[in-house]
Design an enzyme around this catalytic site. Sequence first.
Site, short mmCIF file in Angstrom:
data_model
loop_
_atom_site.label_atom_id
_atom_site.label_comp_id
_atom_site.label_asym_id
_atom_site.label_seq_id
_atom_site.Cartn_x
_atom_site.Cartn_y
_atom_site.Cartn_z
N VAL A 1 29.89 7.81 24.56
CA VAL A 1 29.62 8.53 23.31
C VAL A 1 29.32 7.49 22.25
O VAL A 1 29.67 6.31 22.39
CB VAL A 1 30.82 9.41 22.87
CG1 VAL A 1 30.98 10.59 23.81
CG2 VAL A 1 32.10 8.60 22.79
N SER A 2 28.66 7.91 21.18
CA SER A 2 28.14 6.95 20.20
C SER A 2 29.15 6.51 19.16
O SER A 2 29.05 5.41 18.62
CB SER A 2 26.90 7.52 19.50
OG SER A 2 25.89 7.79 20.44
N THR A 3 30.11 7.36 18.85
CA THR A 3 31.05 7.03 17.78
C THR A 3 32.49 7.26 18.21
O THR A 3 32.75 8.03 19.16
CB THR A 3 30.78 7.87 16.52
OG1 THR A 3 30.92 9.26 16.85
CG2 THR A 3 29.39 7.62 15.98
#
Length: 201
Positions: free
Chosen positions: A24-26
Amino acid sequence: MRDKDDAGTLDLITGKLMIGYARVSTDDQDLTAQRSDLKDAGCTKIFAEKITGTRRDRPQLERMLDHLRAGDVVTVTRLDRLARSTRDLLDIAERIQAAGAGLRSLAEPWADTTTPAGRMVLTVFAGIAEFERSLIIDRTRSGRIAAKKRGTRFGPTPALSDEQLALARKLMDEGKRAREVAPMFNVHVSTLYRALNRNVA
């Protein structure tokens, strides 16, 4: 030999190690759904990280790629969890293939290099990516040629304009030394000499 902690469980039917990769990005996003889907798909070893896909240094991705052995299968929920671009995907797929392993995506069943059809699709993608790259190079080259014909200059901006060079040359012709003229234009003496020589050329 794999470390004991990284061994995972071999598929009893195929004898392959089913490896999952989740991202996931964050930090405020959750990996639970991806982990669950990968486990349901048979993955017994999952590498997961919270990091933007635009970064090249993805530690868990590198660890997974180093972990691969012949016959293993890497599974992702979607290809955009694995790669940030078509070129990036092809590079990663090439590394997986070089290890003798396969790649599959749960959301994109056509991207399954354990099958002849999946390998063919990625081969076509590689050809398209190379074609696009050659088009970009050709367009860039044509654009530069056209811009040069219009008088556009490429490279760093000159330290002195043509007017400043003309004035500097006039002052030096009148007897001033380069070390006196250069500070007037906030440049080093060597920069002044280079600009004057280039202008003459």
